[in-house]
Design a protein around this motif. Structure first.
Motif, short mmCIF file in Angstrom:
data_model
loop_
_atom_site.label_atom_id
_atom_site.label_comp_id
_atom_site.label_asym_id
_atom_site.label_seq_id
_atom_site.Cartn_x
_atom_site.Cartn_y
_atom_site.Cartn_z
N TRP A 1 46.18 61.17 29.93
CA TRP A 1 46.60 60.40 28.74
C TRP A 1 46.48 58.89 28.97
CZ3 TRP A 1 50.69 57.68 30.66
CH2 TRP A 1 51.49 58.29 31.65
N GLY A 2 46.09 58.49 30.19
CA GLY A 2 45.91 57.08 30.46
C GLY A 2 45.38 56.89 31.87
N ARG A 3 45.13 55.63 32.20
CA ARG A 3 44.71 55.29 33.57
C ARG A 3 45.24 53.91 33.91
NH1 ARG A 3 39.62 55.03 30.92
NH2 ARG A 3 38.97 52.87 30.52
N LEU A 4 45.43 53.70 35.21
CA LEU A 4 45.76 52.38 35.74
C LEU A 4 44.56 51.87 36.51
CD1 LEU A 4 49.41 52.91 37.07
CD2 LEU A 4 48.68 51.98 34.86
N ALA B 1 36.16 39.83 41.44
CA ALA B 1 35.36 41.07 41.52
C ALA B 1 35.52 41.94 40.28
CB ALA B 1 35.76 41.86 42.76
N GLY B 2 36.46 41.60 39.42
CA GLY B 2 36.66 42.39 38.21
C GLY B 2 37.48 43.63 38.47
N ASP B 3 37.20 44.70 37.71
CA ASP B 3 37.95 45.93 37.84
C ASP B 3 37.66 46.60 39.18
OD1 ASP B 3 38.80 45.39 35.34
OD2 ASP B 3 37.77 47.05 34.36
N GLY B 4 38.73 47.12 39.81
CA GLY B 4 38.58 47.88 41.04
C GLY B 4 38.74 49.36 40.77
N GLY B 5 39.44 50.05 41.68
CA GLY B 5 39.64 51.48 41.51
C GLY B 5 40.55 51.79 40.34
N PHE C 1 50.52 44.68 34.46
CA PHE C 1 51.77 44.49 35.18
C PHE C 1 51.49 44.36 36.67
CE2 PHE C 1 51.18 49.07 34.95
CZ PHE C 1 51.59 49.55 36.19
N ARG C 2 52.51 43.92 37.39
CA ARG C 2 52.34 43.65 38.83
C ARG C 2 53.47 44.28 39.62
NH1 ARG C 2 51.47 37.71 41.69
NH2 ARG C 2 52.07 38.34 43.79
N ILE C 3 53.12 44.98 40.70
CA ILE C 3 54.08 45.43 41.70
C ILE C 3 53.58 44.94 43.05
CG2 ILE C 3 54.79 47.45 40.34
CD1 ILE C 3 53.17 49.19 42.29
N GLY C 4 54.43 44.32 43.85
CA GLY C 4 53.99 43.73 45.10
C GLY C 4 52.85 42.76 44.84
N GLN C 5 51.73 42.95 45.54
CA GLN C 5 50.54 42.13 45.31
C GLN C 5 49.49 42.86 44.47
OE1 GLN C 5 50.19 39.04 46.11
NE2 GLN C 5 51.91 38.71 47.49
N GLU C 6 49.88 43.98 43.88
CA GLU C 6 48.93 44.79 43.11
C GLU C 6 49.01 44.44 41.63
OE1 GLU C 6 47.04 46.53 45.10
OE2 GLU C 6 48.38 46.09 46.77
N LEU C 7 47.86 44.09 41.06
CA LEU C 7 47.76 43.77 39.63
C LEU C 7 47.07 44.94 38.94
CD1 LEU C 7 48.56 41.32 37.91
CD2 LEU C 7 46.21 40.51 38.10
N LEU C 8 47.75 45.54 37.96
CA LEU C 8 47.29 46.78 37.35
C LEU C 8 47.23 46.65 35.84
CD1 LEU C 8 49.62 48.96 39.53
CD2 LEU C 8 47.15 49.15 39.63
N ARG C 9 46.20 47.24 35.24
CA ARG C 9 46.08 47.28 33.77
C ARG C 9 46.20 48.72 33.31
NH1 ARG C 9 40.92 45.71 32.95
NH2 ARG C 9 40.24 47.87 32.66
#
Length: 359
Positions: free
Chosen positions: A265-268, A275-279, A232-240
């Motif tokens: 129970w999960g992570r974003l 660059a692939g996965d970030g923080g 999903f996306r909020i602002g310019q942040e793309l999160l899995r």
């Protein structure tokens, strides 16, 4: 006086925002109130717009009140009585409204505060016209339902200020759209040559990813269930979102070694393009709020994220859900399967925002 670069209205030199349209007047505005003069301190800076105004999503609660949002015209019917329209206009011009954010008096007809940019008038909700509703097969005023036409309708480009831009007619019952479709798609290199498929189904539109690299995103209008791997996306942040469960032993009974789990129970995970996965941000407790200034996970440098933007929740029955908190620019979920959506739905394709409209 300072002339507004957007609407041309004259504003006093100490105003930071235009009284007519709410546009920021720039660094030339000096002498604004210090934060100590504002009750509770300086109001949080509003998020810039991605083209999403309150009027574009009437089914959502109103979000933050951005100072740069284009205002709706505030028009009142002239009151009948002695003195005529000139007297009414004079009386209206002398009436003031106290800003709810900083307390500064403003002329009654204006929609935004000249001191802090807070909205003074509620933005009117835009609704499809009755003829448009009849054309897509919705009940008209007498309860009759007209047969829908075979055409999809149109895609309306939403500009960054929330206004409607170029309109792309969709004259067939289905269409595949991408960078090869010409303007306004051709200039967006985040779009694939064939990016999204649309087709009519009853009174709605089926939206399907056509195998694009960057995906098709739909704006949330209600609570959305998240499954492991959803993006999903909020602002310019793309999160899995990735679910975290108890590690299972291997087939021969050997258990996986790892640090003790304190209750995650999960992570974003931030997706950083090439660059692939970030923080990554661990999720624990009943819910985790995301925002620019308030919440458990903050994106302080992203001006398109609202002060408090969205939250991820763990329900009592073990489901994980995503909910927008009335943000200015919305929360978008990437489609993993075809989805039927109503007219008026907002689609994020590449770096452009479109609204699906009836004919």
């Amino acid at each position: 006086m300072i002339v507004c670069p957007r609407c041309g209205r004259d504003n006093q030199v100490h105003f930071r925002f235009c009284l007519g349209c709410g546009a920021e007047l720039g660094p030339a505005a000096a002498g604004v109130r210090p934060p100590s003069a504002v009750p509770g301190g300086q109001p949080p800076a509003p998020a810039p717009r991605l083209g999403l105004g309150e009027a574009e999503a009437p089914t959502l609660p109103p979000g933050d009140s951005p100072a740069g949002q284009a205002s709706a015209a505030v028009a009142g019917a002239p009151a009948a009585g002695a003195g005529g329209p000139a007297a009414v206009a004079h009386a209206d011009a002398t009436r003031t409204i106290a800003c709810p954010g900083c307390g500064q008096p403003n002329p009654a007809p204006f929609a935004f505060c000249g001191g802090c940019g807070a909205r003074l008038q509620a933005a009117p909700a835009l609704r499809p016209s009755a003829p448009a509703l009849r054309r897509v097969g919705l009940p008209d005023g007498d309860g009759a339902t007209a047969e829908p036409s075979g055409r999809l309708g149109r895609l309306a480009l939403i500009r960054p200020d929330g206004s409607e831009g170029e309109s792309v007619p969709l004259n067939a019952s289905s269409a595949t759209i991408g960078r090869d479709s010409g303007p306004p798609f051709a200039g967006d290199h985040y779009l694939g040559p064939q990016h999204v498929r649309l087709r009519r189904e009853g009174r709605g539109i089926v939206v399907e990813d056509a195998g694009s690299l960057n995906g098709v995103f739909v704006r949330l209008v209600a609570e959305e269930r998240l499954r492991s791997g959803d993006i999903f996306r909020i602002g310019q942040e793309l999160l899995r979102f990735d679910a975290i469960g108890e590690p299972a032993p291997t087939a021969d009974g050997t258990e996986v070694l790892g640090s003790p789990n304190p209750g995650y129970w999960g992570r974003l995970t931030l997706l950083s393009g090439a660059a692939g996965d970030g923080g990554a941000f661990p999720l624990m407790g009943d819910e985790m709020a995301l925002g620019r200034e308030r919440g458990d996970i903050l994106f302080s440098d992203d001006g398109y994220v609202s002060a408090t933007h969205a939250k991820v929740m763990l329900t009592e029955d073990g489901r994980v859900c995503l909910l927008d908190l009335g943000s200015s620019n919305g929360t978008f979920i990437r489609l993993r399967a075809p989805r039927t959506v109503p007219y008026g739905t907002l689609l994020l394709l590449g770096q452009q925002l479109f609204r699906i409209e009836a004919e």
